[in-house]
Write a protein that holds these residues in place. Structure first.
Motif, PDB file in Angstrom:
ATOM      1  N   GLU A 191       0.827  -1.206   0.000  1.00 52.61           N
ATOM      2  CA  GLU A 191       0.000   0.000   0.000  1.00 52.61           C
ATOM      3  C   GLU A 191       0.861   1.255   0.000  1.00 52.61           C
ATOM      4  N   GLU A 192       0.397   2.259  -0.731  1.00 50.16           N
ATOM      5  CA  GLU A 192       1.002   3.591  -0.693  1.00 50.16           C
ATOM      6  C   GLU A 192      -0.073   4.563  -0.265  1.00 50.16           C
ATOM      7  N   LYS A 193       0.293   5.502   0.589  1.00 48.91           N
ATOM      8  CA  LYS A 193      -0.659   6.528   0.999  1.00 48.91           C
ATOM      9  C   LYS A 193       0.096   7.685   1.624  1.00 48.91           C
TER      10      LYS A 193
END
Length: 191
Positions: free
Chosen positions: A17-19
């Protein structure tokens, strides 16, 4: 080392995940703002537009502000909200008004699609003294902050609600400080 590498590689396969992160730097130790400004410089190096909203410090001349305004103004917008440390201003109503004006700037910068990293320097002080509503700040960060925008909030005494909402929290611990021995804050080291 082969086993460690294999285990590490397997662990990294699950990190997909990227955020944009909500990061809190708090605690009684030195280096909260310095670390956050280091992150600003790292973002600039990667071509990520930044903004800084400085609460409480007022017009105090710091190396970070000088560098960013004089050499990186196109990469990082720098805003000052506040007239100085709370023990110097002695005017709660003006301090509240300044903090709220800073929060309006902060929201605008966080929502700007052209900004990827926003530093809210010393906002925890404004939150600690209830110059800003903690529930409003947390709600904004959790529900209105663009998904890929990073926001760093610095200052002592981060409120539990902010710590709970954050993705990354670092508490800076004071072990020893020259101020206790009568040494003034040093240019380049502390400001």
């Amino acid at each position: 080392m082969k086993k460690i590498k294999a285990a590490r590689d397997k662990m990294m396969e699950t990190k997909t995940e990227e955020k944009g992160l909500i990061v809190v730097h708090t605690g009684k130790g030195k280096g909260k703002s310095s670390s956050a400004f280091g992150m600003v410089m790292r973002c600039i190096a990667w071509g990520m537009p930044c903004a800084v909203v400085q609460f409480v410090k007022g017009n105090w001349e710091t190396g970070e502000k000088k560098l960013l305004r004089e050499r990186f103004a196109d990469d990082c917008r720098f805003f000052v909200s506040g007239e100085g440390f709370t023990w110097e201003t002695q005017d709660r109503e003006r301090d509240i008004a300044a903090a709220q004006a800073g929060w309006e700037i902060a929201k605008r910068e966080i929502l700007d699609p052209g900004v990827q990293f926003v530093l809210l320097d010393e906002i925890n002080i404004a939150l600690r003294y209830d110059y800003l509503n903690i529930d409003e700040v947390v709600d904004f960060l959790l529900h209105q902050k663009p998904r890929m925008t990073h926001v760093v909030l610095t200052g002592r005494n981060a409120k539990p609600e902010l710590i709970e909402a954050a993705d990354l929290v670092t508490e800076f611990e004071l072990v020893k400080h020259p101020f206790r021995d009568g040494v003034m804050a040093q240019k380049g080291v502390e400001f």
